[in-house]
Motif scaffolding. Structure first.
Motif, PDB file in Angstrom:
ATOM      1  N   ILE A   1       0.971  -1.174   0.386  1.00 16.01           N
ATOM      2  CA  ILE A   1      -0.350   0.001   0.038  1.00 16.01           C
ATOM      3  C   ILE A   1       0.538   1.324   0.060  1.00 16.01           C
ATOM      4  O   ILE A   1       0.846   2.497  -1.128  1.00 16.01           O
ATOM      5  CB  ILE A   1      -0.657  -0.040   1.072  1.00 16.01           C
ATOM      6  CG1 ILE A   1      -1.928  -0.961   1.168  1.00 16.01           C
ATOM      7  CG2 ILE A   1      -1.307   1.583   1.258  1.00 16.01           C
ATOM      8  CD1 ILE A   1      -2.916  -0.991   2.002  1.00 16.01           C
TER       9      ILE A   1
ATOM     10  N   LEU B   1     -17.278  -4.333  -7.314  1.00 17.92           N
ATOM     11  CA  LEU B   1     -16.363  -3.628  -5.812  1.00 17.92           C
ATOM     12  C   LEU B   1     -15.712  -4.892  -5.683  1.00 17.92           C
ATOM     13  O   LEU B   1     -15.984  -6.071  -5.555  1.00 17.92           O
ATOM     14  CB  LEU B   1     -17.488  -3.757  -5.553  1.00 17.92           C
ATOM     15  CG  LEU B   1     -17.926  -2.223  -4.938  1.00 17.92           C
ATOM     16  CD1 LEU B   1     -19.447  -2.133  -4.372  1.00 17.92           C
ATOM     17  CD2 LEU B   1     -17.164  -1.373  -5.086  1.00 17.92           C
ATOM     18  N   PRO B   2     -14.418  -4.749  -5.103  1.00 13.64           N
ATOM     19  CA  PRO B   2     -13.811  -6.212  -4.950  1.00 13.64           C
ATOM     20  C   PRO B   2     -13.796  -6.694  -3.088  1.00 13.64           C
ATOM     21  O   PRO B   2     -15.292  -6.508  -3.062  1.00 13.64           O
ATOM     22  CB  PRO B   2     -12.509  -5.465  -4.128  1.00 13.64           C
ATOM     23  CG  PRO B   2     -12.023  -3.449  -4.973  1.00 13.64           C
ATOM     24  CD  PRO B   2     -13.857  -2.984  -5.372  1.00 13.64           C
ATOM     25  N   ARG B   3     -13.707  -8.072  -3.944  1.00 17.60           N
ATOM     26  CA  ARG B   3     -13.961  -8.918  -2.951  1.00 17.60           C
ATOM     27  C   ARG B   3     -12.892  -9.399  -1.868  1.00 17.60           C
ATOM     28  O   ARG B   3     -12.260 -10.595  -2.408  1.00 17.60           O
ATOM     29  CB  ARG B   3     -15.093  -9.621  -2.849  1.00 17.60           C
ATOM     30  CG  ARG B   3     -16.525  -9.404  -2.172  1.00 17.60           C
ATOM     31  CD  ARG B   3     -17.742 -10.150  -2.746  1.00 17.60           C
ATOM     32  NE  ARG B   3     -18.185 -11.069  -1.817  1.00 17.60           N
ATOM     33  CZ  ARG B   3     -19.250 -11.633  -1.252  1.00 17.60           C
ATOM     34  NH1 ARG B   3     -19.443 -11.731  -2.585  1.00 17.60           N
ATOM     35  NH2 ARG B   3     -19.197 -11.860  -0.196  1.00 17.60           N
ATOM     36  N   PRO B   4     -11.427  -9.177  -1.257  1.00 16.35           N
ATOM     37  CA  PRO B   4     -10.750  -9.430  -1.227  1.00 16.35           C
ATOM     38  C   PRO B   4     -11.001 -10.862  -0.430  1.00 16.35           C
ATOM     39  O   PRO B   4     -11.516 -10.514   0.772  1.00 16.35           O
ATOM     40  CB  PRO B   4      -9.433  -8.599  -0.770  1.00 16.35           C
ATOM     41  CG  PRO B   4     -10.465  -7.254  -0.120  1.00 16.35           C
ATOM     42  CD  PRO B   4     -12.114  -7.391  -0.955  1.00 16.35           C
TER      43      PRO B   4
ATOM     44  N   VAL C   1      -7.086  -7.316   0.344  1.00 20.42           N
ATOM     45  CA  VAL C   1      -7.373  -5.898   0.387  1.00 20.42           C
ATOM     46  C   VAL C   1      -5.887  -4.511  -0.097  1.00 20.42           C
ATOM     47  O   VAL C   1      -6.358  -4.117  -0.700  1.00 20.42           O
ATOM     48  CB  VAL C   1      -7.111  -5.836   1.498  1.00 20.42           C
ATOM     49  CG1 VAL C   1      -7.117  -4.331   2.374  1.00 20.42           C
ATOM     50  CG2 VAL C   1      -8.341  -6.406   2.207  1.00 20.42           C
TER      51      VAL C   1
ATOM     52  N   ALA D   1      -6.400  -4.369  -3.882  1.00 15.11           N
ATOM     53  CA  ALA D   1      -7.269  -3.747  -3.944  1.00 15.11           C
ATOM     54  C   ALA D   1      -7.087  -2.195  -4.093  1.00 15.11           C
ATOM     55  O   ALA D   1      -7.627  -0.871  -4.526  1.00 15.11           O
ATOM     56  CB  ALA D   1      -8.709  -3.371  -3.495  1.00 15.11           C
ATOM     57  N   THR D   2      -6.634  -2.071  -2.662  1.00 15.26           N
ATOM     58  CA  THR D   2      -6.262  -0.642  -2.364  1.00 15.26           C
ATOM     59  C   THR D   2      -5.217   0.077  -3.503  1.00 15.26           C
ATOM     60  O   THR D   2      -5.587   1.366  -4.035  1.00 15.26           O
ATOM     61  CB  THR D   2      -5.859  -0.804  -0.839  1.00 15.26           C
ATOM     62  OG1 THR D   2      -5.937  -1.091  -0.296  1.00 15.26           O
ATOM     63  CG2 THR D   2      -5.319   1.229  -0.827  1.00 15.26           C
TER      64      THR D   2
ATOM     65  N   VAL E   1      -7.429   1.947  -6.670  1.00 11.87           N
ATOM     66  CA  VAL E   1      -8.092   2.888  -5.958  1.00 11.87           C
ATOM     67  C   VAL E   1      -6.980   4.068  -5.583  1.00 11.87           C
ATOM     68  O   VAL E   1      -7.371   4.738  -6.339  1.00 11.87           O
ATOM     69  CB  VAL E   1      -8.593   2.884  -3.678  1.00 11.87           C
ATOM     70  CG1 VAL E   1      -9.395   3.887  -4.122  1.00 11.87           C
ATOM     71  CG2 VAL E   1      -9.334   1.522  -4.305  1.00 11.87           C
ATOM     72  N   LEU E   2      -6.117   3.563  -5.442  1.00 15.61           N
ATOM     73  CA  LEU E   2      -5.180   4.565  -5.722  1.00 15.61           C
ATOM     74  C   LEU E   2      -4.658   5.132  -7.624  1.00 15.61           C
ATOM     75  O   LEU E   2      -4.082   6.432  -7.415  1.00 15.61           O
ATOM     76  CB  LEU E   2      -3.530   4.351  -4.966  1.00 15.61           C
ATOM     77  CG  LEU E   2      -3.413   4.492  -3.585  1.00 15.61           C
ATOM     78  CD1 LEU E   2      -1.935   3.285  -3.304  1.00 15.61           C
ATOM     79  CD2 LEU E   2      -3.141   5.577  -2.760  1.00 15.61           C
TER      80      LEU E   2
ATOM     81  N   LEU F   1     -17.807   1.616  -8.828  1.00 15.94           N
ATOM     82  CA  LEU F   1     -16.391   1.538  -7.929  1.00 15.94           C
ATOM     83  C   LEU F   1     -15.794   2.888  -7.302  1.00 15.94           C
ATOM     84  O   LEU F   1     -16.340   4.014  -7.871  1.00 15.94           O
ATOM     85  CB  LEU F   1     -15.529   1.445  -9.122  1.00 15.94           C
ATOM     86  CG  LEU F   1     -15.457  -0.020  -9.725  1.00 15.94           C
ATOM     87  CD1 LEU F   1     -14.751  -0.825 -10.498  1.00 15.94           C
ATOM     88  CD2 LEU F   1     -14.720  -1.657  -8.495  1.00 15.94           C
TER      89      LEU F   1
ATOM     90  N   VAL G   1      -8.634   8.221  -0.923  1.00 20.51           N
ATOM     91  CA  VAL G   1      -8.619   7.026  -0.586  1.00 20.51           C
ATOM     92  C   VAL G   1      -8.641   5.969   0.577  1.00 20.51           C
ATOM     93  O   VAL G   1      -8.642   4.851   0.377  1.00 20.51           O
ATOM     94  CB  VAL G   1      -7.090   7.194  -1.057  1.00 20.51           C
ATOM     95  CG1 VAL G   1      -6.193   5.728  -1.284  1.00 20.51           C
ATOM     96  CG2 VAL G   1      -6.708   7.460  -2.255  1.00 20.51           C
TER      97      VAL G   1
ATOM     98  N   THR H   1     -10.739   2.210   0.906  1.00 19.41           N
ATOM     99  CA  THR H   1     -10.214   1.070   1.606  1.00 19.41           C
ATOM    100  C   THR H   1     -10.656   1.111   2.627  1.00 19.41           C
ATOM    101  O   THR H   1     -10.028  -0.181   2.772  1.00 19.41           O
ATOM    102  CB  THR H   1      -8.474   1.798   2.062  1.00 19.41           C
ATOM    103  OG1 THR H   1      -7.899   2.524   1.073  1.00 19.41           O
ATOM    104  CG2 THR H   1      -7.492   0.888   2.160  1.00 19.41           C
TER     105      THR H   1
ATOM    106  N   VAL I   1     -13.264  -1.450   1.535  1.00 20.85           N
ATOM    107  CA  VAL I   1     -12.725  -2.998   1.313  1.00 20.85           C
ATOM    108  C   VAL I   1     -12.126  -3.453   2.429  1.00 20.85           C
ATOM    109  O   VAL I   1     -12.640  -5.030   2.413  1.00 20.85           O
ATOM    110  CB  VAL I   1     -11.438  -2.648   0.626  1.00 20.85           C
ATOM    111  CG1 VAL I   1     -10.187  -3.574  -0.197  1.00 20.85           C
ATOM    112  CG2 VAL I   1     -12.096  -1.553  -0.908  1.00 20.85           C
TER     113      VAL I   1
ATOM    114  N   ARG J   1     -15.038  -5.081   3.623  1.00 21.39           N
ATOM    115  CA  ARG J   1     -15.861  -6.257   3.397  1.00 21.39           C
ATOM    116  C   ARG J   1     -14.750  -7.803   3.313  1.00 21.39           C
ATOM    117  O   ARG J   1     -15.205  -8.715   3.612  1.00 21.39           O
ATOM    118  CB  ARG J   1     -15.421  -5.692   1.194  1.00 21.39           C
ATOM    119  CG  ARG J   1     -15.936  -6.858   0.106  1.00 21.39           C
ATOM    120  CD  ARG J   1     -17.525  -7.381   0.061  1.00 21.39           C
ATOM    121  NE  ARG J   1     -17.804  -8.222   0.775  1.00 21.39           N
ATOM    122  CZ  ARG J   1     -19.402  -7.992   0.060  1.00 21.39           C
ATOM    123  NH1 ARG J   1     -19.912  -8.008   0.198  1.00 21.39           N
ATOM    124  NH2 ARG J   1     -19.656  -9.365   0.669  1.00 21.39           N
TER     125      ARG J   1
ATOM    126  N   ASP K   1     -16.065 -10.915   5.018  1.00 24.37           N
ATOM    127  CA  ASP K   1     -16.243 -12.292   4.077  1.00 24.37           C
ATOM    128  C   ASP K   1     -16.073 -12.958   5.278  1.00 24.37           C
ATOM    129  O   ASP K   1     -16.110 -14.263   5.323  1.00 24.37           O
ATOM    130  CB  ASP K   1     -16.209 -11.844   2.736  1.00 24.37           C
ATOM    131  CG  ASP K   1     -16.758 -11.511   1.601  1.00 24.37           C
ATOM    132  OD1 ASP K   1     -17.520 -11.018   1.736  1.00 24.37           O
ATOM    133  OD2 ASP K   1     -16.053 -10.231   0.962  1.00 24.37           O
TER     134      ASP K   1
END
Lengths: 257, 257
Positions: free
Chosen positions: A86, A139-142, A148, A151-152, A155-156, B139, B148, B152, B155, B158, B162
């Motif tokens: 990250i 949408l992500p589901r890590p 995670v 996915a970050t 987004v960055l 997204l 950001v 995060t 996420v 999420r 899960d």
């Protein structure tokens, strides 16, 4: 592309696939985390993406970036992915903006969406006749903290694209193995990415025109739950391999690409 | 809900709105970043969400969490949002899992989607007759590094939902102002959240049954580009305020809620 292309994580498996396929196609600048065993044929440096100084040195003079570096372990602990994946990716984007880099290709991962593989959907979703597809708009589901962090990173990239205009391509890389797909592992066969298709999709991401993309990086497998339509349409991705073509004898006989 | 509800960031504006509206509705455990000016009427502690020990002490014995703490500045620098908002939220989720918390309400932000407000769409999207809507399935497109960090946090939620099963509600909070909407600021009026609607939507998020949600936290403004349908449908959100009802004399005359 006239300026060198910076490849971080050059010592990893994805880096090896890219260099094997595209050795002569670009002027490379390689960044390794540990000193390489053999002297590379390209300009290189050893450094850490969590070091601002190392990142600035790596970015100096390059026109595009393929950013693979980070802790690659799906089970990596939070502190490591926070720092290496990250924070490291944010430092890379900041430096890319400072350098005026036009294109930034980010190694995202299937782990950014691993939790779509629920008990209800598996193992059916790994099979050739199943129609379930993820296409990168979800949408992500890590499935883990590594996911995670990936996915970050996506987004960055969205932020740096929107705010600073560089083209960003996130490639959610599947299961890269050399020579042939994983054996007796349906999931791995469904997200298999051959070495030559790996090099090709990164070549496409360096050549194509786009704004911000999230694509899946897998070969054209009969088994698949990741759509490759977006990669084909926007990047011109034209994969040559298919995990279904490697069965029994044929699998063993297939030469390395 | 019998066990106490942990409210982090209790000293901020959102925390004030929640406590004013729901003072007696829950047994609160408050976490402040700085010692409060007045002695609170509830159990409280002073601590930092980037400290594992402080977070463990805060989480001890609670049954639900409203997590507001973090650097709230849209212009906050990366190092601060990395530590306080990203790392801090991960520590909160880890501790919540350890404690067996059933419900985690996360203060996300309009800044997670700020870059949807492009030059082409504005100022039309801020106006009552415009039909453009974000509904939480898109997204993220953060407009700053603070955004950001909030994306995060979503996420992370999420993943923890899960993987560990706790219910997670992300509320993308709009423009919270006390008494009346921002004056002469179309954008702020379009995403206005009144104090009483702020308390109410958090009450809904503590009471409703859901798995993982992303909702927009704004009043029922005539001007809006965030859909509140999901909050209504899933949480039972029934907002009482509308920024259009505060014009000229009436705006000044309106009593504080």
């Amino acid at each position: 592309m006239d300026d060198p292309v910076l490849l971080t994580g050059a010592g990893g498996a994805v880096g090896a696939a890219i260099l094997e396929g595209l050795e002569d196609a670009y002027e490379w600048k390689l960044m390794f985390h540990s000193p390489p065993a053999e002297e590379p044929d390209h300009e290189y440096l050893v450094g850490d993406v969590s070091s601002e100084g190392d990142v600035a040195a790596a970015m100096d003079g390059v026109g595009a970036v393929i950013h693979l570096a980070g802790d690659p372990r799906p089970e990596a602990p939070w502190d490591s992915v926070l720092e290496n994946n990250i924070d490291g990716t944010q430092k890379m984007y900041e430096a890319a903006v400072d350098e005026g880099v036009e294109k930034f290709v980010f190694a995202s991962s299937n782990h950014a969406v691993g939790s779509f593989e629920t008990d209800e959907r598996t193992p059916e979703m790994y099979r050739p006749d199943d129609q379930y597809r993820l296409d990168g708009t979800e949408l992500p589901r890590p499935g883990n903290l590594y996911g995670v962090s990936k996915a970050t990173g996506e987004v960055l990239g969205r932020y740096y694209h929107d705010e600073h205009g560089l083209s960003v391509c996130n490639i959610r890389i599947g299961n890269l193995t050399r020579g042939h797909p994983p054996i007796d592992y349906e999931r791995g066969q469904a997200m298999w990415l051959s070495y030559r298709d790996c090099a090709h999709i990164h070549d496409c991401a360096l050549q194509a025109d786009y704004e911000y993309e999230i694509v899946y990086g897998i070969s054209d497998n009969d088994r698949k739950y990741y759509s490759i339509e977006r990669a084909k349409d926007v990047l011109g991705y034209d994969p040559q391999d298919n995990s279904a073509h490697f069965d029994g004898e044929e699998r063993v006989a297939e030469p390395e690409p």
